[in-house]
Design an enzyme around this catalytic site. Structure first.
Site, PDB file in Angstrom:
ATOM      1  N   CYS A  33       0.842  -1.197   0.000  1.00 50.47           N
ATOM      2  CA  CYS A  33       0.000   0.000   0.000  1.00 50.47           C
ATOM      3  C   CYS A  33       0.879   1.249   0.000  1.00 50.47           C
ATOM      4  O   CYS A  33       1.986   1.243  -0.568  1.00 50.47           O
ATOM      5  CB  CYS A  33      -0.972  -0.014   1.174  1.00 50.47           C
ATOM      6  SG  CYS A  33      -2.274   1.216   1.030  1.00 50.47           S
ATOM      7  N   ASP A  66      -3.209   1.428  10.148  1.00 51.46           N
ATOM      8  CA  ASP A  66      -4.359   2.323  10.354  1.00 51.46           C
ATOM      9  C   ASP A  66      -4.758   2.339  11.819  1.00 51.46           C
ATOM     10  O   ASP A  66      -5.182   3.357  12.359  1.00 51.46           O
ATOM     11  CB  ASP A  66      -5.544   1.883   9.498  1.00 51.46           C
ATOM     12  CG  ASP A  66      -5.321   2.321   8.069  1.00 51.46           C
ATOM     13  OD1 ASP A  66      -4.530   1.664   7.378  1.00 51.46           O
ATOM     14  OD2 ASP A  66      -5.899   3.345   7.679  1.00 51.46           O
TER      15      ASP A  66
HETATM   16  C1  RUB Z   1      -3.786   3.314   3.603  1.00 55.22           C
HETATM   17  C2  RUB Z   1      -3.038   2.308   4.393  1.00 55.22           C
HETATM   18  C3  RUB Z   1      -1.730   2.734   4.992  1.00 55.22           C
HETATM   19  C4  RUB Z   1      -1.983   3.224   6.426  1.00 55.22           C
HETATM   20  C5  RUB Z   1      -0.766   3.893   7.031  1.00 55.22           C
HETATM   21  O1  RUB Z   1      -5.098   2.903   3.292  1.00 55.22           O
HETATM   22  O2  RUB Z   1      -3.487   1.208   4.630  1.00 55.22           O
HETATM   23  O3  RUB Z   1      -0.824   1.672   5.057  1.00 55.22           O
HETATM   24  O4  RUB Z   1      -3.051   4.141   6.424  1.00 55.22           O
HETATM   25  O5  RUB Z   1      -0.463   5.075   6.330  1.00 55.22           O
HETATM   26  P1  RUB Z   1      -6.073   3.902   2.474  1.00 55.22           P
HETATM   27  P2  RUB Z   1       0.329   6.278   7.036  1.00 55.22           P
HETATM   28  O6  RUB Z   1      -5.377   4.258   1.210  1.00 55.22           O
HETATM   29  O7  RUB Z   1      -7.301   3.074   2.255  1.00 55.22           O
HETATM   30  O8  RUB Z   1      -6.340   5.101   3.354  1.00 55.22           O
HETATM   31  O9  RUB Z   1       1.640   5.717   7.501  1.00 55.22           O
HETATM   32  O10 RUB Z   1       0.490   7.307   5.945  1.00 55.22           O
HETATM   33  O11 RUB Z   1      -0.501   6.776   8.173  1.00 55.22           O
END
Ligand code: RUB
Length: 321
Positions: A130, A199
């Site tokens: 992701c 998340d």
């Molecule tokens: C984003 C996702 C990321 C986490 C962490 O999912 O799963 O790995 O949110 O991101 P989506 P960060 O695209 O559905 O929001 O480290 O930037 O908080």
């Protein structure tokens, strides 16, 4: 998109439609939105003012259900407002809290990236999934130190956030290879470390992140490849401390296939999954690198036992989260 130009409602819509995405950004934007709302809707009637703000908070909480950062950002921003004596004091607190939350959120990523880079070995081959700002920042920091040989970045279906990751890395000159999600096991034999974001972290240390994360963790475990999570402490969930489970967001089926082209076909589109703590080697937070089983300590450190045991935390809005 510039945050300053959006109305509070447009920010919520952006979170809902994922033009604003990623757990950290969702938290910061929610914090900023409630601040903008409080500024615009200023009302000398203290009670009415608090009610309006609370209504907005309720709307904000409905935009995306999985990332605890939404709740954390709002809770930290509104902290103390119920004790404030006047509307003016409420607004001052919201502005101050929001600025502090956004600032700390950004600083946390810097600290995590320093620690993350320290853990990345020389000539490292990393796999990521992701698009996590915390994981990408750690990889970039390690790249500055000349440590990265290759990053394998998964496409991350259905929304393909992997495209963002490969662009962010390639722009900075990091050697990066895009793979489809199902090629993770094939490539794992080459990988020294998996680095992902989160998340939400449950109080037992389970990591809730983009769908497919748990499969990658399982494969990493099978190959004895360290599986490391980068997560700011405001991603640790007090709700799970009270026995609530994390709601896994199910998004529109059209993200997977065009239903018109597949009559009679059902689609399941959960966009997050939970990786059990047994498959997580470490969580890098801004206060240190911890084993997943220390998640409970972080929740207590963050909120304090007194607040955690208060009725306000146990009841009310926590129940509909
Ligand atoms: C984003 C996702 C990321 C986490 C962490 O999912 O799963 O790995 O949110 O991101 P989506 P960060 O695209 O559905 O929001 O480290 O930037 O908080």
């Amino acid at each position: 998109m510039s945050r300053k130009e959006l109305s509070p409602e447009e920010i919520l819509e952006g979170i809902r439609d994922m033009t604003i995405r990623g757990a950290a950004e969702i938290g910061r934007q929610a914090s900023f939105a409630v601040r903008l709302f409080a500024e615009r809707e200023f009302d000398n009637d203290r009670k009415r003012y608090l009610e309006k703000i609370d209504e907005f908070r309720e709307q904000a909480l409905k935009t995306r259900p999985t990332a605890i950062t939404l709740w954390s950002g709002l809770t930290k921003t509104l902290s103390g407002t119920d004790q404030a004596k006047s509307s003016k004091e409420i607004l001052e607190l919201i502005v101050e809290n929001s600025e502090r939350f956004i600032d700390l959120s950004k600083k946390s990523i810097d600290i995590i990236s320093e620690m993350g880079a320290r853990r990345i070995p020389h000539d490292a081959i990393i796999m990521t999934h992701c698009n996590s700002s915390a994981a990408v920042a750690s990889i970039l920091k390690a790249h500055e130190q000349g440590k990265i040989e290759m990053v394998y970045a998964t496409e991350s279906r259905p929304k393909r956030q992997g495209y963002i990751t490969v662009r962010q890395l390639a722009e900075k000159g990091v050697p990066v290879t895009m793979i489809v999600d199902s090629a993770a096991r094939h490539h794992m034999k080459l990988v020294d470390m998996v680095l992902v974001g989160a998340d939400t972290i449950a109080s037992n240390g389970a990591v809730i992140n983009k769908i497919g994360t748990s499969q990658i963790a399982l494969i990493a475990h099978e190959r004895r490849v360290p599986f490391i999570v980068c997560a700011e402490t405001y991603k640790f969930s007090p709700q799970t401390f009270h026995g609530h489970t994390v709601k896994i967001e199910e998004r529109d089926h059209s993200e997977v296939i065009d239903p018109k082209k597949f009559p009679g076909v059902k689609v399941s589109n959960p966009v997050f999954d939970a990786t059990p703590p047994e498959y997580v080697d470490a969580i890098i937070t801004e206060v240190g690198i911890i084993p997943p089983f220390a998640a409970y300590e972080i929740v207590v450190h963050n909120f304090g036992l007194e607040m955690l045991s208060s009725e306000h935390m146990k009841e009310g809005f926590l129940n509909d989260f």
